[in-house]
Design a protein around this motif. Structure first.
Motif, short mmCIF file in Angstrom:
data_model
loop_
_atom_site.label_atom_id
_atom_site.label_comp_id
_atom_site.label_asym_id
_atom_site.label_seq_id
_atom_site.Cartn_x
_atom_site.Cartn_y
_atom_site.Cartn_z
N VAL A 29 12.76 0.51 2.05
CA VAL A 29 11.30 0.63 2.21
C VAL A 29 10.70 -0.77 2.18
O VAL A 29 10.89 -1.52 1.21
N GLY A 32 4.19 -2.77 4.73
CA GLY A 32 3.48 -2.62 6.00
C GLY A 32 2.24 -3.50 5.98
O GLY A 32 2.25 -4.57 5.38
N GLY A 34 -0.52 -2.69 4.52
CA GLY A 34 -1.29 -2.42 3.30
C GLY A 34 -2.53 -1.56 3.54
O GLY A 34 -3.45 -1.58 2.73
N SER A 37 -2.54 3.29 1.81
CA SER A 37 -3.16 3.72 0.55
C SER A 37 -4.60 3.23 0.46
O SER A 37 -5.50 4.00 0.13
N THR A 44 2.19 5.41 3.13
CA THR A 44 3.31 5.66 4.05
C THR A 44 4.41 4.66 3.74
O THR A 44 4.18 3.46 3.70
N ASN A 46 7.17 2.49 4.84
CA ASN A 46 7.60 1.92 6.13
C ASN A 46 9.06 1.52 6.04
O ASN A 46 9.48 0.94 5.03
N ILE A 135 5.64 11.09 2.41
CA ILE A 135 6.45 12.10 1.72
C ILE A 135 5.52 13.11 1.06
O ILE A 135 4.50 12.74 0.46
N CYS A 170 -0.36 13.24 -1.18
CA CYS A 170 0.65 13.05 -2.22
C CYS A 170 0.81 11.57 -2.58
O CYS A 170 1.05 10.74 -1.70
N LEU A 172 2.98 9.01 -5.05
CA LEU A 172 4.13 8.87 -5.93
C LEU A 172 4.12 7.45 -6.51
O LEU A 172 3.40 6.59 -5.99
N PHE A 175 7.91 2.73 -4.53
CA PHE A 175 9.37 2.61 -4.47
C PHE A 175 9.79 1.61 -3.38
O PHE A 175 10.77 1.84 -2.66
N TYR A 176 9.05 0.49 -3.28
CA TYR A 176 9.42 -0.56 -2.32
C TYR A 176 10.87 -1.01 -2.57
O TYR A 176 11.32 -1.06 -3.71
N1 LIG Z 1 3.81 10.19 -0.80
C1 LIG Z 1 4.22 8.96 -0.48
N2 LIG Z 1 4.86 8.75 0.70
C2 LIG Z 1 5.28 7.50 1.03
N3 LIG Z 1 5.11 6.41 0.25
C3 LIG Z 1 4.50 6.56 -0.94
C4 LIG Z 1 4.03 7.85 -1.35
N4 LIG Z 1 3.45 7.71 -2.57
C5 LIG Z 1 3.56 6.42 -2.90
N5 LIG Z 1 4.19 5.70 -1.95
C6 LIG Z 1 4.42 4.24 -2.05
O1 LIG Z 1 3.37 3.62 -1.31
C7 LIG Z 1 3.92 2.64 -0.42
C8 LIG Z 1 3.15 2.58 0.88
O2 LIG Z 1 1.78 2.38 0.76
P1 LIG Z 1 0.99 1.76 1.98
O3 LIG Z 1 -0.43 1.69 1.52
O4 LIG Z 1 1.30 2.50 3.23
O5 LIG Z 1 1.54 0.30 2.02
P2 LIG Z 1 2.35 -0.50 3.14
O6 LIG Z 1 1.33 -0.94 4.13
O7 LIG Z 1 3.02 -1.62 2.43
O8 LIG Z 1 3.34 0.46 3.77
C9 LIG Z 1 5.33 3.10 -0.14
O9 LIG Z 1 6.15 2.01 0.23
C10 LIG Z 1 5.74 3.72 -1.47
O10 LIG Z 1 6.25 2.72 -2.33
#
Ligand SMILES: Nc1ncnc2c1ncn2[C@@H]1O[C@H](COP(=O)(O)OP(=O)(O)O)[C@@H](O)[C@H]1O
Ligand SMILES: Cc1cc2nc3c(=O)[nH]c(=O)nc-3n(C[C@H](O)[C@H](O)[C@H](O)COP(=O)(O)O)c2cc1C
Ligand SMILES: [Mg+2]
Length: 254
Positions: A29, A32, A34, A37, A44, A46, A135, A170, A172, A175-176
């Protein structure tokens, strides 16, 4: 731009994943842009898109499937409906002192439903292709993205506030860098540009519900946790795919 047409509640044939599905994708993972969220309220995970080179004709779009995360780094406890991360350095120290670890000794990965986008995010006009996986909770848990029935909207009760409640998604623990295995089982729709961020969020909320309804069908539910138990549709290929999905090499601890 997103066409103004109603959404189908289910996607893909009832008989189960049709070629080229199931597609196996895997990777750590990564970061992305950012936005998931922070801007959308939809995290998501990535992963690098390299694995897609084997599917040159796979179109950009929104898909559904199942995922598993390396259980030595991330544990989803189905019974408690709770997730926690595992610190690999601490784990190693515990193993060296021969102590039993509650979380990773013989840990088995949990399979969870997922919805994902593959492409260039036309709303944000990205120039690089991304694979982004949201997820979801197990199908046996209530869906956080279920539509709010009219009248049940908190913000609309007892006052004239016209604002609608924002859907929740959802979330969580982060978990990078954890290894993620994904089986893509079906296609939902193309990626679109949108008139507003709210319209994009609402379409992704519907994607989550379409994915959940699509995965409830027997020929797809066999890919989920416990789904093999009593189904005649649990073929040898499904067993192999699930074995791949939940297999993580010891090197991913490093
Ligand atoms: N339900 C979920 N599905 C996917 N990732 C999640 C979830 N809940 C928490 N995460 C965490 O959030 C991170 C992604 O957040 P995001 O805002 O998309 O940041 P990025 O732009 O770095 O991908 C994931 O890498 C993971 O660690
Ligand atoms: C199920 C799903 C459907 C999506 N559909 C679209 C879409 O149609 N158009 C778009 O521009 N982005 C779409 N996205 C991508 C979001 O815009 C993206 O998740 C967001 O930009 C976060 O990116 P980040 O991980 O780089 O932070 C979708 C994402 C998901 C999970
Ligand atoms: Mg992301």
């Amino acid at each position: 731009m997103r066409p103004d047409t109603p959404r189908a509640p289910i996607a893909g044939p009832d008989t189960g994943p049709a070629s080229p599905f199931p597609i196996r994708l895997s990777g750590p993972v990564i970061k992305g842009f950012g936005r998931g969220s922070k801007e959308l309220g939809i995290p998501t995970a990535n992963i690098p898109p390299d694995g897609l080179d084997a599917y040159p004709s796979l179109e950009s779009g929104v898909y559904y499937g199942v995922v598993a995360l390396d259980p030595t780094r991330f544990v989803y406890d189905l019974a408690a409906e709770k997730a926690h991360t595992v610190d690999p350095a601490k784990e190693e120290a515990e193993q060296q002192t021969q102590q039993q670890s509650d979380s990773s000794a013989g840990a088995v990965a949990t399979i969870l439903p997922a919805v994902l986008s593959i492409g260039y995010n036309p709303f944000y006009k990205n120039t690089v292709r991304s694979v982004e996986i949201h997820i979801m909770p197990p199908l046996s848990s209530p869906s956080p993205t279920a539509a709010v029935p009219p009248g049940d909207d908190d913000n609309n009760n007892n006052n004239n506030n016209k604002q609608h409640r924002r859907p929740s998604f959802c979330k969580l623990p982060d978990f990078y860098s954890t290894q993620l295995n994904l089986l893509i089982l079906g296609y939902i729709r193309p990626e679109y540009d949108y008139v507003s961020l709210e319209a994009l969020v609402e379409d992704i909320r519907v994607d989550c519900e379409v994915a959940r309804q699509s995965l409830r069908r027997e020929a797809y539910a066999v890919y989920l946790e416990g789904g093999l138990a009593s189904s005649a549709l649990a073929t040898g290929e499904v067993v192999q795919d699930k074995r791949w999905l939940t297999a993580f090499s010891a090197t991913s601890l490093l």
